[in-house]
Design a protein around this motif. Sequence first.
Motif: not given
Length: 377
Positions: A171-176
């Motif tokens: 999720a964090l990679i997707y958001i960034l």
Amino acid sequence: MEFLTECNKCGKCKETCPGYQAFLKESFSPRGRLRLAKALQEKEILYDESLKKRFFSCLLCGSCETSCPLNINITSILYRARTESKKTLLQYLFKYFSLYPHIFFSILSILNRFDKFMSIINLPYFNRISSLEIKPQSNSLQVHSKVKPAGRIAIFLGCTSKYLIPSITEALIYILNWLNYEVIVPKQHCCGAPLLSAGFEKEAKNLAIKNLEVYKSFNIDGILTPCPTCAHFIGDVYKELIGEKLKVLKLADLFREKDREISGQYKGNAFFHISCHTSNYVKDSDDILSLLQKFGYNAQKKTGCCGFGGLFSFLFEKQSMDILRKKVLEYEKADMIISSCPNCIIQFKLAMKNKKIVHYAEAIEKILKGAKNGRAF
Ligand code: SF4
Ligand code: SF4
């Protein structure tokens, strides 16, 4: 061993101490532990099992430091007191878990296939993870590029989000990437918090040096971590341990620089659980809450210890579960719990198996993916 002695005994630290509330004895309060540390320093008492219990029954939550009018760094004093302890098998287990987490979690992933065996040995941590799917993770460098990136951010995973809830990292990679940042996930070590909490200061320093070397070798704008314990450790405690720290970013600040509007609406009753380390050290809960509200989660803000506390939940399972039970009652009406910390999620899943419990990065990712597909959430 040197301990600060300027405590004025006002008792403000006792009011919010989950360790004190679990034992209800002065010697289990921050003030009491400080008094004992001072007595030990002045050789009035010996370092016996009873004293060790007082030092190790602290959850290292930091609430006492937030409420102390003299800003006494109580957890640092307790870390030092723990370093002086005579080590047990469990402490050594913690040491090797922190040094070689990939081996530890690989063994767990095998053991987890044998439910019956797991229930016979009935160890607290195994109970916590038996409902999770443990996937051995690669420890090699990952790069998630963008064509014309706004910058480059490295992720510090933390052992829980790396081995137990990898969906948080995804999720964090997707958001960034959505925010147009290139993301790198370097080969990394445990932050060292479990080592220091178990009394291994020298080994924690070594890990800090290794992590510093790894992250400094990249040309990055800063580091983002989904774990507030890791954020506090690499951003604050490293400075105390090795005189240098890593630059930790806050997700809400990255969104502030963007003016892309996203709409979503979560219609259920969402609670935003703010972990102790978010409340007392990282202090970005209001910004995360605003972000969640912007993304359609009209979440109620909830604070207070979940009872995990790392080593605490191994050593004091009864008290850990007592604290958790209060949270279960408090969160009964929530349709979804959005947590600021992966470790609290592990703890909550132990007692609230059927409730939806997610990290705030996962909650935001869900809205972004819904928007991309032209759907309201
Ligand atoms: S860190 Fe938390 S548990 Fe430990 S003494 Fe302070 S308030 Fe109590
Ligand atoms: S709040 Fe600070 S000064 Fe007051 S009793 Fe606790 S440690 Fe001492």
